[in-house]
Design an enzyme around this catalytic site. Structure first.
Site, PDB file in Angstrom:
ATOM      1  N   LYS A  95      -0.994   2.175  -4.561  1.00  0.00           N
ATOM      2  CA  LYS A  95      -0.142   1.497  -3.587  1.00  0.00           C
ATOM      3  C   LYS A  95       1.039   2.406  -3.210  1.00  0.00           C
ATOM      4  O   LYS A  95       1.282   3.436  -3.864  1.00  0.00           O
ATOM      5  CB  LYS A  95       0.318   0.163  -4.186  1.00  0.00           C
ATOM      6  CG  LYS A  95      -0.835  -0.823  -4.407  1.00  0.00           C
ATOM      7  CD  LYS A  95      -0.339  -2.108  -5.050  1.00  0.00           C
ATOM      8  CE  LYS A  95      -1.448  -3.115  -5.235  1.00  0.00           C
ATOM      9  NZ  LYS A  95      -0.979  -4.370  -5.901  1.00  0.00           N
ATOM     10  N   TYR A 135      -6.059  -8.706   1.937  1.00  0.00           N
ATOM     11  CA  TYR A 135      -5.467  -9.737   1.074  1.00  0.00           C
ATOM     12  C   TYR A 135      -5.620 -11.132   1.669  1.00  0.00           C
ATOM     13  O   TYR A 135      -4.809 -12.018   1.381  1.00  0.00           O
ATOM     14  CB  TYR A 135      -3.983  -9.426   0.843  1.00  0.00           C
ATOM     15  CG  TYR A 135      -3.737  -8.322  -0.175  1.00  0.00           C
ATOM     16  CD1 TYR A 135      -4.189  -8.434  -1.492  1.00  0.00           C
ATOM     17  CD2 TYR A 135      -3.032  -7.176   0.165  1.00  0.00           C
ATOM     18  CE1 TYR A 135      -3.954  -7.432  -2.433  1.00  0.00           C
ATOM     19  CE2 TYR A 135      -2.788  -6.164  -0.774  1.00  0.00           C
ATOM     20  CZ  TYR A 135      -3.256  -6.311  -2.062  1.00  0.00           C
ATOM     21  OH  TYR A 135      -3.019  -5.326  -3.000  1.00  0.00           O
ATOM     22  N   PHE A 143       4.416 -15.230  -1.223  1.00  0.00           N
ATOM     23  CA  PHE A 143       4.743 -13.802  -1.278  1.00  0.00           C
ATOM     24  C   PHE A 143       3.913 -12.964  -0.301  1.00  0.00           C
ATOM     25  O   PHE A 143       4.085 -11.751  -0.240  1.00  0.00           O
ATOM     26  CB  PHE A 143       4.582 -13.259  -2.706  1.00  0.00           C
ATOM     27  CG  PHE A 143       3.200 -13.439  -3.298  1.00  0.00           C
ATOM     28  CD1 PHE A 143       2.160 -12.564  -2.988  1.00  0.00           C
ATOM     29  CD2 PHE A 143       2.947 -14.478  -4.184  1.00  0.00           C
ATOM     30  CE1 PHE A 143       0.899 -12.718  -3.528  1.00  0.00           C
ATOM     31  CE2 PHE A 143       1.682 -14.649  -4.733  1.00  0.00           C
ATOM     32  CZ  PHE A 143       0.650 -13.767  -4.402  1.00  0.00           C
ATOM     33  N   ARG A 171     -10.626  -2.914 -13.961  1.00  0.00           N
ATOM     34  CA  ARG A 171      -9.619  -3.975 -14.136  1.00  0.00           C
ATOM     35  C   ARG A 171      -8.960  -3.863 -15.506  1.00  0.00           C
ATOM     36  O   ARG A 171      -7.770  -4.104 -15.653  1.00  0.00           O
ATOM     37  CB  ARG A 171     -10.272  -5.357 -13.991  1.00  0.00           C
ATOM     38  CG  ARG A 171     -10.820  -5.658 -12.609  1.00  0.00           C
ATOM     39  CD  ARG A 171      -9.774  -6.012 -11.604  1.00  0.00           C
ATOM     40  NE  ARG A 171      -9.090  -7.257 -11.885  1.00  0.00           N
ATOM     41  CZ  ARG A 171      -8.187  -7.809 -11.073  1.00  0.00           C
ATOM     42  NH1 ARG A 171      -7.864  -7.216  -9.936  1.00  0.00           N
ATOM     43  NH2 ARG A 171      -7.602  -8.942 -11.390  1.00  0.00           N
ATOM     44  N   THR A 177      -1.894  -8.295 -13.696  1.00  0.00           N
ATOM     45  CA  THR A 177      -1.167  -8.257 -12.424  1.00  0.00           C
ATOM     46  C   THR A 177       0.331  -8.065 -12.653  1.00  0.00           C
ATOM     47  O   THR A 177       0.983  -7.272 -11.976  1.00  0.00           O
ATOM     48  CB  THR A 177      -1.416  -9.568 -11.643  1.00  0.00           C
ATOM     49  OG1 THR A 177      -2.826  -9.745 -11.488  1.00  0.00           O
ATOM     50  CG2 THR A 177      -0.748  -9.539 -10.288  1.00  0.00           C
ATOM     51  N   ARG A 188      -0.860  -0.251 -15.254  1.00  0.00           N
ATOM     52  CA  ARG A 188       0.332  -1.071 -14.963  1.00  0.00           C
ATOM     53  C   ARG A 188       1.230  -1.207 -16.184  1.00  0.00           C
ATOM     54  O   ARG A 188       2.459  -1.215 -16.074  1.00  0.00           O
ATOM     55  CB  ARG A 188      -0.102  -2.448 -14.453  1.00  0.00           C
ATOM     56  CG  ARG A 188      -0.669  -2.411 -13.029  1.00  0.00           C
ATOM     57  CD  ARG A 188      -1.294  -3.744 -12.661  1.00  0.00           C
ATOM     58  NE  ARG A 188      -1.722  -3.806 -11.266  1.00  0.00           N
ATOM     59  CZ  ARG A 188      -2.498  -4.759 -10.771  1.00  0.00           C
ATOM     60  NH1 ARG A 188      -2.956  -5.720 -11.566  1.00  0.00           N
ATOM     61  NH2 ARG A 188      -2.836  -4.761  -9.494  1.00  0.00           N
ATOM     62  N   ASN A 198       3.321  -3.024  -8.492  1.00  0.00           N
ATOM     63  CA  ASN A 198       2.446  -2.770  -9.652  1.00  0.00           C
ATOM     64  C   ASN A 198       1.466  -1.603  -9.441  1.00  0.00           C
ATOM     65  O   ASN A 198       0.421  -1.509 -10.073  1.00  0.00           O
ATOM     66  CB  ASN A 198       1.742  -4.049 -10.110  1.00  0.00           C
ATOM     67  CG  ASN A 198       0.866  -4.668  -9.036  1.00  0.00           C
ATOM     68  OD1 ASN A 198       0.649  -4.057  -7.988  1.00  0.00           O
ATOM     69  ND2 ASN A 198       0.357  -5.858  -9.296  1.00  0.00           N
ATOM     70  N   HIS A 201      -4.220  -1.065  -7.020  1.00  0.00           N
ATOM     71  CA  HIS A 201      -5.120  -2.191  -6.754  1.00  0.00           C
ATOM     72  C   HIS A 201      -6.505  -1.859  -7.296  1.00  0.00           C
ATOM     73  O   HIS A 201      -6.942  -0.709  -7.238  1.00  0.00           O
ATOM     74  CB  HIS A 201      -5.235  -2.436  -5.240  1.00  0.00           C
ATOM     75  CG  HIS A 201      -6.400  -3.312  -4.879  1.00  0.00           C
ATOM     76  ND1 HIS A 201      -6.327  -4.691  -4.920  1.00  0.00           N
ATOM     77  CD2 HIS A 201      -7.682  -3.006  -4.520  1.00  0.00           C
ATOM     78  CE1 HIS A 201      -7.519  -5.192  -4.591  1.00  0.00           C
ATOM     79  NE2 HIS A 201      -8.360  -4.194  -4.345  1.00  0.00           N
ATOM     80  N   GLU A 212     -14.438  -4.361   0.047  1.00  0.00           N
ATOM     81  CA  GLU A 212     -13.210  -3.588   0.252  1.00  0.00           C
ATOM     82  C   GLU A 212     -13.507  -2.127   0.603  1.00  0.00           C
ATOM     83  O   GLU A 212     -12.822  -1.536   1.434  1.00  0.00           O
ATOM     84  CB  GLU A 212     -12.324  -3.706  -0.999  1.00  0.00           C
ATOM     85  CG  GLU A 212     -11.776  -5.128  -1.151  1.00  0.00           C
ATOM     86  CD  GLU A 212     -11.112  -5.393  -2.497  1.00  0.00           C
ATOM     87  OE1 GLU A 212     -11.000  -4.452  -3.318  1.00  0.00           O
ATOM     88  OE2 GLU A 212     -10.716  -6.555  -2.740  1.00  0.00           O
TER      89      GLU A 212
HETATM   90  P1  DAT Z   1      -4.338  -8.204  -8.702  1.00  0.00           P
HETATM   91  O1  DAT Z   1      -3.696  -7.107  -7.890  1.00  0.00           O
HETATM   92  O2  DAT Z   1      -4.084  -8.023 -10.176  1.00  0.00           O
HETATM   93  O3  DAT Z   1      -5.802  -8.375  -8.373  1.00  0.00           O
HETATM   94  P2  DAT Z   1      -3.854 -10.598  -7.148  1.00  0.00           P
HETATM   95  O4  DAT Z   1      -5.115 -10.310  -6.442  1.00  0.00           O
HETATM   96  O5  DAT Z   1      -3.659 -11.956  -7.713  1.00  0.00           O
HETATM   97  O6  DAT Z   1      -3.608  -9.569  -8.340  1.00  0.00           O
HETATM   98  O7  DAT Z   1      -2.637 -10.328  -6.183  1.00  0.00           O
HETATM   99  C1  DAT Z   1      -2.649  -9.198  -5.327  1.00  0.00           C
HETATM  100  C2  DAT Z   1      -1.279  -8.579  -5.322  1.00  0.00           C
HETATM  101  O8  DAT Z   1      -0.356  -9.518  -4.801  1.00  0.00           O
HETATM  102  C3  DAT Z   1      -0.744  -8.223  -6.696  1.00  0.00           C
HETATM  103  O9  DAT Z   1      -1.216  -6.979  -7.156  1.00  0.00           O
HETATM  104  C4  DAT Z   1       0.718  -8.225  -6.439  1.00  0.00           C
HETATM  105  C5  DAT Z   1       0.890  -9.346  -5.444  1.00  0.00           C
HETATM  106  N1  DAT Z   1       1.230 -10.587  -6.143  1.00  0.00           N
HETATM  107  C6  DAT Z   1       0.406 -11.404  -6.830  1.00  0.00           C
HETATM  108  N2  DAT Z   1       1.056 -12.442  -7.345  1.00  0.00           N
HETATM  109  C7  DAT Z   1       2.346 -12.288  -6.964  1.00  0.00           C
HETATM  110  C8  DAT Z   1       3.539 -13.034  -7.179  1.00  0.00           C
HETATM  111  N3  DAT Z   1       3.544 -14.171  -7.883  1.00  0.00           N
HETATM  112  N4  DAT Z   1       4.690 -12.568  -6.646  1.00  0.00           N
HETATM  113  C9  DAT Z   1       4.711 -11.435  -5.916  1.00  0.00           C
HETATM  114  N5  DAT Z   1       3.629 -10.683  -5.669  1.00  0.00           N
HETATM  115  C10 DAT Z   1       2.462 -11.109  -6.191  1.00  0.00           C
HETATM  116 MG    MG Z   2      -6.762  -9.067  -6.672  1.00  0.00          MG
END
Ligand code: DAT
Ligand code: MG
Length: 235
Positions: A95, A135, A143, A171, A177, A188, A198, A201, A212
């Site tokens: 990222k 996303y 968010f 993963r 996350t 991470r 973080n 991805h 993707e």
């Molecule tokens: P991951 O990236 O572990 O697959 P995710 O798909 O649930 O997690 O979310 C995608 C991204 O969105 C994550 O890397 C960071 C952001 N994100 C997720 N939950 C969040 C939150 N509660 N507040 C802020 N950003 C968040």
């Molecule tokens: Mg995800």
């Protein structure tokens, strides 16, 4: 041949077929997949001496006398398994914060050292529409606007990686996350402190890996090749 691997990372996501009962002869009425746990090959893998880690027991309710002598119900933990035999592909992305902080080489090397095969790689400034499509499952989250701003705030490094179990393993390598909950040793866990920054991805299912890679790479940008180390990684 099928075998088992342990999933890790943030929010585990598995195909619906993995949610089906392992005790059924077929996976579910709507799919033809073979029963995941009916194969015996994994029993010989020393890393998986028993299947017990894939189940949790539900204690019998004390007042339910009729159930007391019956076998304790098992809850299958589908997020803990992945195929060890099927070659998958996953989309990994450094990222903008990872690029700005000079972590590109470090992050690539985690996957290289593990033994996965890099099939696509580019530095890319992500347009808003692509970030929103990538996303889209999070569109309703509060968010979401900040997430899109962040992903489009600077160049990202797009990667396609291939290998047996690569989605689940990536993963695990990436970690939870929330970086403060990510284990030390994960990307991470070692390199970041906040969910909104973080650094990396990773696709959360083989289906999303394919989706993707299709989103982020054009035809001709994925390179099929045989690493010289291949025979030293898998017998
Ligand atoms: P991951 O990236 O572990 O697959 P995710 O798909 O649930 O997690 O979310 C995608 C991204 O969105 C994550 O890397 C960071 C952001 N994100 C997720 N939950 C969040 C939150 N509660 N507040 C802020 N950003 C968040
Ligand atoms: Mg995800």
């Amino acid at each position: 041949m099928e075998a088992l691997a342990v999933f890790g990372g943030g929010s585990p996501c598995v195909s619906s077929s993995l949610l089906c009962s392992p005790t059924k002869r077929t996976c579910c009425s709507s799919c033809t997949q073979k029963p995941i746990l009916s194969t015996s090959h994994h029993q010989n893998l020393s890393a998986f001496p028993s299947k017990s880690h894939l189940f949790s027991y539900v204690p019998s309710r004390p007042h339910a006398k009729t159930l007391r002598n019956s076998t304790k119900p098992l809850i299958f933990l589908p997020h803990l398994i992945a195929s060890l035999e099927q070659v998958d592909e996953t989309y990994i992305m450094v990222k903008p914060d990872g690029v700005q902080r000079g972590l590109v080489g470090e992050i690539i090397s985690r996957f290289e050292k593990k033994g996965f095969k890099l099939t696509g790689l580019k530095l890319f400034q992500c347009p808003t529409e692509l970030a929103e499509e990538h996303y889209k499952d999070l569109k309703e989250k509060s968010f979401f606007p900040k997430l899109i701003d962040y992903i489009t705030s600077g160049p990202v490094v797009c990667m396609a990686w291939e290998g047996v179990g690569v989605v689940a393993s990536a993963r695990k390598l990436i970690g939870s996350t929330n970086p403060l909950q990510a284990e030390p040793g994960t990307i991470r866990g070692d390199l970041s402190v906040q969910t909104g920054r973080n650094v990396v991805h990773g696709s959360d299912s083989p289906e999303n890996g394919r989706r993707e890679i299709g989103l982020w790479f054009k035809q001709g940008e994925i390179c099929q090749w045989t690493p010289a180390q291949a025979p030293w990684l898998r017998e």
